[in-house]
Design a protein around this motif. Structure first.
Motif, mmCIF file in Angstrom:
data_model
loop_
_atom_site.group_PDB
_atom_site.id
_atom_site.type_symbol
_atom_site.label_atom_id
_atom_site.label_comp_id
_atom_site.label_asym_id
_atom_site.label_seq_id
_atom_site.Cartn_x
_atom_site.Cartn_y
_atom_site.Cartn_z
ATOM 1 N N ARG A 70 0.818 -1.210 0.000
ATOM 2 C CA ARG A 70 0.000 0.000 0.000
ATOM 3 C C ARG A 70 0.853 1.262 0.000
ATOM 4 N N ALA A 71 2.016 1.212 0.642
ATOM 5 C CA ALA A 71 2.866 2.397 0.723
ATOM 6 C C ALA A 71 3.224 2.922 -0.657
ATOM 7 N N SER A 72 3.415 2.017 -1.617
ATOM 8 C CA SER A 72 3.776 2.447 -2.968
ATOM 9 C C SER A 72 2.600 3.090 -3.693
ATOM 10 N N TYR A 73 1.396 2.898 -3.172
ATOM 11 C CA TYR A 73 0.201 3.502 -3.757
ATOM 12 C C TYR A 73 -0.244 4.759 -3.003
ATOM 13 N N ASP A 74 0.415 5.099 -1.917
ATOM 14 C CA ASP A 74 -0.042 6.206 -1.079
ATOM 15 C C ASP A 74 -0.208 7.527 -1.827
ATOM 16 N N PRO A 75 0.773 7.958 -2.646
ATOM 17 C CA PRO A 75 0.574 9.228 -3.353
ATOM 18 C C PRO A 75 -0.670 9.203 -4.248
ATOM 19 N N LEU A 76 -0.884 8.096 -4.947
ATOM 20 C CA LEU A 76 -2.057 7.980 -5.807
ATOM 21 C C LEU A 76 -3.337 7.982 -4.985
ATOM 22 N N ILE A 77 -3.339 7.259 -3.869
ATOM 23 C CA ILE A 77 -4.527 7.201 -3.016
ATOM 24 C C ILE A 77 -4.884 8.597 -2.503
ATOM 25 N N LYS A 78 -3.878 9.335 -2.077
ATOM 26 C CA LYS A 78 -4.122 10.703 -1.590
ATOM 27 C C LYS A 78 -4.696 11.581 -2.699
ATOM 28 N N LEU A 100 -8.481 3.211 -17.979
ATOM 29 C CA LEU A 100 -8.348 4.621 -17.619
ATOM 30 C C LEU A 100 -7.025 5.195 -18.093
ATOM 31 N N GLY A 101 -6.006 4.362 -18.156
ATOM 32 C CA GLY A 101 -4.701 4.813 -18.607
ATOM 33 C C GLY A 101 -3.642 3.784 -18.290
ATOM 34 N N ALA A 102 -2.551 3.830 -19.048
ATOM 35 C CA ALA A 102 -1.434 2.911 -18.852
ATOM 36 C C ALA A 102 -0.283 3.648 -18.172
ATOM 37 N N VAL A 103 0.509 2.923 -17.402
ATOM 38 C CA VAL A 103 1.600 3.566 -16.668
ATOM 39 C C VAL A 103 2.836 3.722 -17.540
ATOM 40 N N ILE A 104 3.616 4.757 -17.238
ATOM 41 C CA ILE A 104 4.895 4.984 -17.888
ATOM 42 C C ILE A 104 5.956 5.172 -16.810
ATOM 43 N N GLU A 105 7.209 4.846 -17.138
ATOM 44 C CA GLU A 105 8.282 4.872 -16.152
ATOM 45 C C GLU A 105 8.811 6.274 -15.893
ATOM 46 N N ARG A 150 -10.967 8.839 -15.661
ATOM 47 C CA ARG A 150 -9.986 8.805 -16.754
ATOM 48 C C ARG A 150 -9.225 10.130 -16.812
ATOM 49 N N LYS A 151 -9.933 11.213 -16.637
ATOM 50 C CA LYS A 151 -9.296 12.538 -16.670
ATOM 51 C C LYS A 151 -8.349 12.707 -15.485
ATOM 52 N N ILE A 152 -8.767 12.267 -14.307
ATOM 53 C CA ILE A 152 -7.912 12.359 -13.121
ATOM 54 C C ILE A 152 -6.628 11.564 -13.326
ATOM 55 N N PHE A 153 -6.769 10.344 -13.794
ATOM 56 C CA PHE A 153 -5.599 9.482 -13.956
ATOM 57 C C PHE A 153 -4.636 10.021 -15.006
ATOM 58 N N THR A 154 -5.142 10.426 -16.154
ATOM 59 C CA THR A 154 -4.249 10.802 -17.250
ATOM 60 C C THR A 154 -3.712 12.232 -17.127
ATOM 61 N N ASP A 161 3.702 -0.477 -7.212
ATOM 62 C CA ASP A 161 4.990 -1.078 -6.874
ATOM 63 C C ASP A 161 5.823 -1.379 -8.110
ATOM 64 N N GLU A 162 5.308 -1.003 -9.295
ATOM 65 C CA GLU A 162 6.140 -0.997 -10.494
ATOM 66 C C GLU A 162 6.943 0.296 -10.581
ATOM 67 N N ARG A 163 6.701 1.199 -9.627
ATOM 68 C CA ARG A 163 7.414 2.469 -9.540
ATOM 69 C C ARG A 163 7.278 3.289 -10.826
ATOM 70 N N ALA A 164 6.053 3.430 -11.248
ATOM 71 C CA ALA A 164 5.769 4.208 -12.449
ATOM 72 C C ALA A 164 5.732 5.699 -12.124
ATOM 73 N N TRP A 165 6.127 6.501 -13.112
ATOM 74 C CA TRP A 165 6.089 7.958 -12.929
ATOM 75 C C TRP A 165 4.673 8.495 -13.028
ATOM 76 N N GLY A 166 3.878 7.917 -13.947
ATOM 77 C CA GLY A 166 2.545 8.448 -14.142
ATOM 78 C C GLY A 166 1.719 7.594 -15.091
ATOM 79 N N VAL A 167 0.613 8.169 -15.527
ATOM 80 C CA VAL A 167 -0.380 7.456 -16.339
ATOM 81 C C VAL A 167 -0.675 8.272 -17.596
ATOM 82 N N VAL A 168 -0.771 7.590 -18.729
ATOM 83 C CA VAL A 168 -1.085 8.247 -19.993
ATOM 84 C C VAL A 168 -2.285 7.552 -20.632
ATOM 85 N N PRO A 169 -2.995 8.252 -21.526
ATOM 86 C CA PRO A 169 -4.174 7.654 -22.158
ATOM 87 C C PRO A 169 -3.836 6.372 -22.895
ATOM 88 N N VAL A 170 -4.774 5.445 -22.880
ATOM 89 C CA VAL A 170 -4.611 4.191 -23.609
ATOM 90 C C VAL A 170 -5.977 3.701 -24.052
#
Length: 322
Positions: A56-64, A117-122, A264-268, A291-300
Protein backbone atom coordinates in the motif's frame (compact mmCIF):
# COMPACT_ATOMS: atom_id res chain seq x y z
CA UNK A 1 -24.81 -6.52 3.45
CA UNK A 2 -21.11 -7.20 3.96
CA UNK A 3 -19.33 -4.88 6.36
CA UNK A 4 -16.12 -3.23 5.17
CA UNK A 5 -13.65 -5.69 6.67
CA UNK A 6 -15.54 -8.72 5.40
CA UNK A 7 -15.64 -7.31 1.88
CA UNK A 8 -11.94 -6.48 1.85
CA UNK A 9 -11.02 -9.93 3.09
CA UNK A 10 -13.20 -11.47 0.41
CA UNK A 11 -11.46 -9.52 -2.33
CA UNK A 12 -8.01 -10.35 -1.04
CA UNK A 13 -8.30 -14.05 -0.35
CA UNK A 14 -11.55 -15.70 -1.36
CA UNK A 15 -12.34 -15.79 -5.07
CA UNK A 16 -15.47 -17.85 -4.54
CA UNK A 17 -16.79 -15.42 -1.99
CA UNK A 18 -16.11 -12.57 -4.40
CA UNK A 19 -18.00 -14.22 -7.20
CA UNK A 20 -21.05 -14.92 -5.08
CA UNK A 21 -21.23 -11.92 -2.78
CA UNK A 22 -22.74 -9.45 -5.25
CA UNK A 23 -22.09 -6.49 -3.02
CA UNK A 24 -19.78 -3.52 -3.48
CA UNK A 25 -19.36 0.17 -2.86
CA UNK A 26 -20.60 0.82 -6.41
CA UNK A 27 -23.85 -1.20 -6.22
CA UNK A 28 -26.48 1.29 -7.32
CA UNK A 29 -28.99 0.03 -4.80
CA UNK A 30 -26.77 0.38 -1.75
CA UNK A 31 -24.06 2.97 -2.26
CA UNK A 32 -24.23 6.62 -1.27
CA UNK A 33 -22.88 9.13 -3.77
CA UNK A 34 -20.97 12.24 -2.75
CA UNK A 35 -21.31 15.73 -4.18
CA UNK A 36 -18.64 14.97 -6.80
CA UNK A 37 -20.65 12.08 -8.20
CA UNK A 38 -18.55 9.25 -6.77
CA UNK A 39 -19.42 6.56 -4.23
CA UNK A 40 -18.49 7.45 -0.66
CA UNK A 41 -16.05 4.54 -0.80
CA UNK A 42 -14.04 3.34 -3.80
CA UNK A 43 -12.17 0.03 -3.67
CA UNK A 44 -8.83 -0.13 -5.48
CA UNK A 45 -7.27 -3.58 -5.89
CA UNK A 46 -3.86 -4.69 -7.13
CA UNK A 47 -1.55 -7.69 -7.16
CA UNK A 48 2.09 -7.31 -6.05
CA UNK A 49 4.74 -7.08 -8.74
CA UNK A 50 7.26 -7.80 -5.99
CA UNK A 51 7.08 -9.36 -2.54
CA UNK A 52 6.16 -6.65 -0.07
CA UNK A 53 4.65 -6.55 3.39
CA UNK A 54 3.41 -3.02 2.73
CA UNK A 55 2.47 -2.75 -0.91
CA UNK A 56 0.00 0.00 0.00
CA UNK A 57 2.87 2.40 0.72
CA UNK A 58 3.78 2.45 -2.97
CA UNK A 59 0.20 3.50 -3.76
CA UNK A 60 -0.04 6.21 -1.08
CA UNK A 61 0.57 9.23 -3.35
CA UNK A 62 -2.06 7.98 -5.81
CA UNK A 63 -4.53 7.20 -3.02
CA UNK A 64 -4.12 10.70 -1.59
CA UNK A 65 -4.66 12.19 -5.05
CA UNK A 66 -7.77 10.11 -5.70
CA UNK A 67 -9.26 10.95 -2.32
CA UNK A 68 -8.79 14.67 -2.96
CA UNK A 69 -10.16 14.56 -6.51
CA UNK A 70 -13.11 12.22 -5.89
CA UNK A 71 -14.04 13.10 -2.32
CA UNK A 72 -14.24 9.35 -1.69
CA UNK A 73 -12.48 7.14 0.81
CA UNK A 74 -10.13 4.84 -1.12
CA UNK A 75 -9.94 1.33 0.27
CA UNK A 76 -6.81 -0.35 -1.01
CA UNK A 77 -6.75 -4.14 -1.34
CA UNK A 78 -3.59 -6.15 -1.91
CA UNK A 79 -5.06 -9.17 -3.64
CA UNK A 80 -3.33 -12.53 -3.53
CA UNK A 81 -3.56 -13.19 -7.27
CA UNK A 82 -4.91 -11.82 -10.53
CA UNK A 83 -7.88 -14.16 -10.47
CA UNK A 84 -9.10 -12.54 -7.27
CA UNK A 85 -9.06 -9.07 -8.82
CA UNK A 86 -10.84 -10.28 -11.97
CA UNK A 87 -13.52 -12.02 -9.93
CA UNK A 88 -13.80 -8.94 -7.75
CA UNK A 89 -14.54 -6.81 -10.79
CA UNK A 90 -17.09 -9.29 -12.11
CA UNK A 91 -18.83 -9.47 -8.73
CA UNK A 92 -18.76 -5.64 -8.41
CA UNK A 93 -16.62 -5.85 -5.27
CA UNK A 94 -13.80 -3.91 -6.93
CA UNK A 95 -14.25 -0.42 -8.39
CA UNK A 96 -10.74 0.26 -9.65
CA UNK A 97 -7.90 -2.12 -10.38
CA UNK A 98 -4.32 -2.03 -11.55
CA UNK A 99 -4.00 -4.83 -14.08
CA UNK A 100 -1.14 -6.37 -15.96
CA UNK A 101 -2.08 -6.47 -19.67
CA UNK A 102 -2.91 -10.20 -19.57
CA UNK A 103 -5.14 -9.86 -16.50
CA UNK A 104 -6.90 -6.92 -18.15
CA UNK A 105 -7.64 -8.98 -21.26
CA UNK A 106 -8.70 -12.02 -19.21
CA UNK A 107 -11.06 -9.86 -17.17
CA UNK A 108 -12.87 -8.82 -20.33
CA UNK A 109 -12.94 -12.36 -21.70
CA UNK A 110 -14.55 -13.53 -18.48
CA UNK A 111 -17.29 -10.91 -18.59
CA UNK A 112 -15.96 -8.05 -16.49
CA UNK A 113 -17.43 -4.79 -17.77
CA UNK A 114 -14.47 -2.46 -17.40
CA UNK A 115 -12.96 0.60 -19.06
CA UNK A 116 -9.22 1.33 -19.31
CA UNK A 117 -8.35 4.62 -17.62
CA UNK A 118 -4.70 4.81 -18.61
CA UNK A 119 -1.43 2.91 -18.85
CA UNK A 120 1.60 3.57 -16.67
CA UNK A 121 4.89 4.98 -17.89
CA UNK A 122 8.28 4.87 -16.15
CA UNK A 123 9.24 8.50 -16.73
CA UNK A 124 7.80 11.69 -18.10
CA UNK A 125 7.49 11.62 -21.89
CA UNK A 126 7.93 7.85 -22.14
CA UNK A 127 5.67 5.51 -24.08
CA UNK A 128 3.73 2.83 -22.17
CA UNK A 129 5.11 -0.65 -22.60
CA UNK A 130 7.74 -3.07 -21.39
CA UNK A 131 9.36 -6.43 -22.15
CA UNK A 132 9.55 -9.86 -20.60
CA UNK A 133 13.05 -11.19 -19.98
CA UNK A 134 14.17 -14.80 -20.06
CA UNK A 135 16.88 -15.08 -17.42
CA UNK A 136 19.60 -17.38 -16.19
CA UNK A 137 22.45 -17.05 -13.71
CA UNK A 138 25.36 -15.14 -15.13
CA UNK A 139 27.68 -18.10 -14.60
CA UNK A 140 25.32 -20.71 -16.07
CA UNK A 141 26.97 -21.66 -19.35
CA UNK A 142 24.28 -24.30 -20.01
CA UNK A 143 21.47 -21.76 -20.54
CA UNK A 144 21.88 -19.25 -23.36
CA UNK A 145 18.43 -19.16 -24.95
CA UNK A 146 14.89 -20.42 -24.51
CA UNK A 147 15.74 -23.74 -26.15
CA UNK A 148 17.97 -24.42 -23.15
CA UNK A 149 15.01 -24.10 -20.73
CA UNK A 150 13.89 -27.63 -21.70
CA UNK A 151 14.27 -30.07 -18.83
CA UNK A 152 15.12 -27.32 -16.35
CA UNK A 153 13.50 -25.90 -13.23
CA UNK A 154 11.94 -22.75 -14.66
CA UNK A 155 10.53 -19.88 -12.63
CA UNK A 156 7.37 -18.21 -13.88
CA UNK A 157 5.65 -15.44 -11.91
CA UNK A 158 1.95 -16.24 -11.85
CA UNK A 159 -0.34 -18.01 -14.33
CA UNK A 160 -2.13 -14.68 -14.78
CA UNK A 161 1.01 -12.63 -15.40
CA UNK A 162 1.62 -11.09 -18.82
CA UNK A 163 5.40 -10.88 -18.76
CA UNK A 164 5.82 -13.61 -16.18
CA UNK A 165 3.79 -16.30 -17.96
CA UNK A 166 1.83 -15.49 -21.14
CA UNK A 167 4.58 -13.97 -23.30
CA UNK A 168 7.17 -16.43 -21.99
CA UNK A 169 4.83 -19.27 -22.97
CA UNK A 170 4.55 -17.86 -26.49
CA UNK A 171 8.33 -17.58 -26.65
CA UNK A 172 8.77 -21.19 -25.55
CA UNK A 173 6.34 -22.32 -28.25
CA UNK A 174 8.25 -20.37 -30.92
CA UNK A 175 11.51 -21.89 -29.64
CA UNK A 176 10.03 -25.38 -30.00
CA UNK A 177 10.32 -26.16 -26.30
CA UNK A 178 6.58 -26.70 -25.81
CA UNK A 179 3.73 -27.34 -28.22
CA UNK A 180 1.05 -25.25 -26.51
CA UNK A 181 0.40 -23.18 -23.44
CA UNK A 182 -1.37 -25.97 -21.58
CA UNK A 183 -0.17 -26.84 -18.10
CA UNK A 184 0.41 -30.41 -19.28
CA UNK A 185 2.69 -29.36 -22.14
CA UNK A 186 4.66 -26.99 -19.93
CA UNK A 187 5.08 -29.57 -17.17
CA UNK A 188 6.13 -32.22 -19.69
CA UNK A 189 8.94 -30.02 -21.02
CA UNK A 190 10.24 -28.53 -17.77
CA UNK A 191 9.50 -28.16 -14.07
CA UNK A 192 7.51 -24.92 -13.73
CA UNK A 193 7.79 -23.04 -10.44
CA UNK A 194 5.46 -20.12 -9.76
CA UNK A 195 7.40 -17.61 -7.70
CA UNK A 196 4.51 -15.20 -7.07
CA UNK A 197 6.42 -12.00 -7.84
CA UNK A 198 8.85 -10.79 -10.50
CA UNK A 199 11.51 -10.09 -7.88
CA UNK A 200 10.96 -13.52 -6.34
CA UNK A 201 11.41 -15.14 -9.75
CA UNK A 202 14.69 -13.31 -10.35
CA UNK A 203 15.98 -14.06 -6.84
CA UNK A 204 15.10 -17.74 -7.22
CA UNK A 205 17.30 -17.87 -10.31
CA UNK A 206 20.11 -16.03 -8.54
CA UNK A 207 19.83 -18.37 -5.54
CA UNK A 208 19.82 -21.50 -7.76
CA UNK A 209 16.29 -22.54 -6.80
CA UNK A 210 15.48 -22.20 -10.51
CA UNK A 211 17.83 -22.83 -13.42
CA UNK A 212 16.14 -20.17 -15.49
CA UNK A 213 13.01 -18.05 -15.46
CA UNK A 214 11.19 -14.87 -16.34
CA UNK A 215 10.61 -11.35 -15.03
CA UNK A 216 9.86 -7.96 -16.56
CA UNK A 217 12.62 -5.66 -17.73
CA UNK A 218 12.71 -2.77 -15.28
CA UNK A 219 12.38 -5.05 -12.26
CA UNK A 220 15.66 -6.70 -13.25
CA UNK A 221 17.47 -3.74 -14.82
CA UNK A 222 16.51 -1.07 -12.29
CA UNK A 223 14.38 -1.88 -9.26
CA UNK A 224 16.29 -4.86 -7.88
CA UNK A 225 19.66 -3.26 -8.64
CA UNK A 226 18.65 -0.08 -6.84
CA UNK A 227 17.50 -2.12 -3.84
CA UNK A 228 20.73 -4.08 -3.76
CA UNK A 229 19.04 -7.41 -4.52
CA UNK A 230 20.95 -7.87 -7.77
CA UNK A 231 24.46 -6.93 -8.77
CA UNK A 232 25.88 -6.73 -12.30
CA UNK A 233 26.65 -10.22 -13.52
CA UNK A 234 24.29 -12.05 -11.15
CA UNK A 235 21.87 -12.73 -14.00
CA UNK A 236 22.05 -12.70 -17.77
CA UNK A 237 19.22 -11.98 -20.17
CA UNK A 238 18.95 -14.77 -22.73
CA UNK A 239 15.65 -13.73 -24.33
CA UNK A 240 13.50 -10.63 -24.71
CA UNK A 241 9.85 -10.52 -25.75
CA UNK A 242 8.36 -8.06 -28.15
CA UNK A 243 7.09 -4.85 -26.56
CA UNK A 244 4.04 -5.44 -24.39
CA UNK A 245 1.29 -2.87 -23.84
CA UNK A 246 1.68 -1.17 -20.47
CA UNK A 247 0.04 -2.20 -17.23
CA UNK A 248 -3.27 -0.43 -16.94
CA UNK A 249 -5.67 1.10 -14.47
CA UNK A 250 -9.25 0.10 -15.22
CA UNK A 251 -12.60 1.14 -13.79
CA UNK A 252 -15.65 -0.97 -13.19
CA UNK A 253 -18.39 0.28 -15.51
CA UNK A 254 -20.86 -0.08 -12.64
CA UNK A 255 -19.49 3.24 -11.37
CA UNK A 256 -21.42 4.91 -14.19
CA UNK A 257 -20.24 6.60 -17.38
CA UNK A 258 -19.82 10.06 -15.86
CA UNK A 259 -17.72 8.78 -12.97
CA UNK A 260 -15.59 6.65 -15.28
CA UNK A 261 -14.96 9.60 -17.60
CA UNK A 262 -14.02 11.76 -14.63
CA UNK A 263 -11.64 9.11 -13.34
CA UNK A 264 -9.99 8.80 -16.75
CA UNK A 265 -9.30 12.54 -16.67
CA UNK A 266 -7.91 12.36 -13.12
CA UNK A 267 -5.60 9.48 -13.96
CA UNK A 268 -4.25 10.80 -17.25
CA UNK A 269 -3.93 14.46 -16.24
CA UNK A 270 -3.02 14.33 -12.54
CA UNK A 271 -1.74 10.87 -11.60
CA UNK A 272 1.93 11.65 -12.19
CA UNK A 273 5.00 12.59 -10.22
CA UNK A 274 4.90 16.26 -11.18
CA UNK A 275 1.33 16.91 -10.02
CA UNK A 276 1.57 14.72 -6.93
CA UNK A 277 4.73 16.52 -5.82
CA UNK A 278 3.09 19.92 -6.37
CA UNK A 279 0.13 18.77 -4.27
CA UNK A 280 2.48 17.74 -1.46
CA UNK A 281 1.53 14.06 -1.64
CA UNK A 282 5.15 12.94 -2.08
CA UNK A 283 8.68 14.23 -2.55
CA UNK A 284 11.50 13.43 -4.94
CA UNK A 285 12.05 9.75 -5.61
CA UNK A 286 8.92 8.91 -3.59
CA UNK A 287 6.73 10.54 -6.24
CA UNK A 288 6.00 7.28 -8.02
CA UNK A 289 2.88 5.14 -8.21
CA UNK A 290 2.30 1.40 -7.89
CA UNK A 291 4.99 -1.08 -6.87
CA UNK A 292 6.14 -1.00 -10.49
CA UNK A 293 7.41 2.47 -9.54
CA UNK A 294 5.77 4.21 -12.45
CA UNK A 295 6.09 7.96 -12.93
CA UNK A 296 2.54 8.45 -14.14
CA UNK A 297 -0.38 7.46 -16.34
CA UNK A 298 -1.09 8.25 -19.99
CA UNK A 299 -4.17 7.65 -22.16
CA UNK A 300 -4.61 4.19 -23.61
CA UNK A 301 -7.26 2.54 -25.75
CA UNK A 302 -8.53 -1.01 -25.42
CA UNK A 303 -7.11 -1.79 -28.88
CA UNK A 304 -3.60 -1.40 -27.46
CA UNK A 305 -4.09 -4.83 -25.88
CA UNK A 306 -4.81 -6.64 -29.14
CA UNK A 307 -1.21 -7.88 -29.10
CA UNK A 308 -1.97 -9.68 -25.84
CA UNK A 309 -5.09 -11.17 -27.39
CA UNK A 310 -2.99 -12.41 -30.32
CA UNK A 311 -0.54 -14.10 -27.94
CA UNK A 312 -3.52 -15.75 -26.27
CA UNK A 313 -4.40 -17.25 -29.64
CA UNK A 314 -0.82 -18.40 -30.25
CA UNK A 315 -0.50 -20.11 -26.87
CA UNK A 316 -4.03 -21.48 -26.66
CA UNK A 317 -3.67 -20.82 -22.94
CA UNK A 318 -6.59 -21.97 -20.85
CA UNK A 319 -6.03 -18.83 -18.78
CA UNK A 320 -7.19 -16.78 -21.77
CA UNK A 321 -10.55 -18.52 -21.90
CA UNK A 322 -13.78 -17.75 -20.11
Amino acid sequence: MMNRLTRLAAVASAVTALALSGCSSSDSGSAATNDKGFPDTITLAAVPAENSADMRASYDPLIKLLEKETGSTIEFVQASDYAGVVEGMIADNVDLAFFGPFAYVVAGINGAEITPLGAVIEEEGAEPGYQSYGLARGDNAAVNGLADFAGKNVCFVDPGSTSGFLYPTAGLIEAGVIESGSEADISAAMTPIYAGGHDASALSIKNRDCDAGFAFDSMVDETMVQKGDLAPGDLKTVWKSEMIAGSVFAANDSLGAEAVDALRKIFTEKANGKVMAAEGFCEGDACLITDERAWGVVPVDDSAYNGVRKVCEVTGSEKCKA
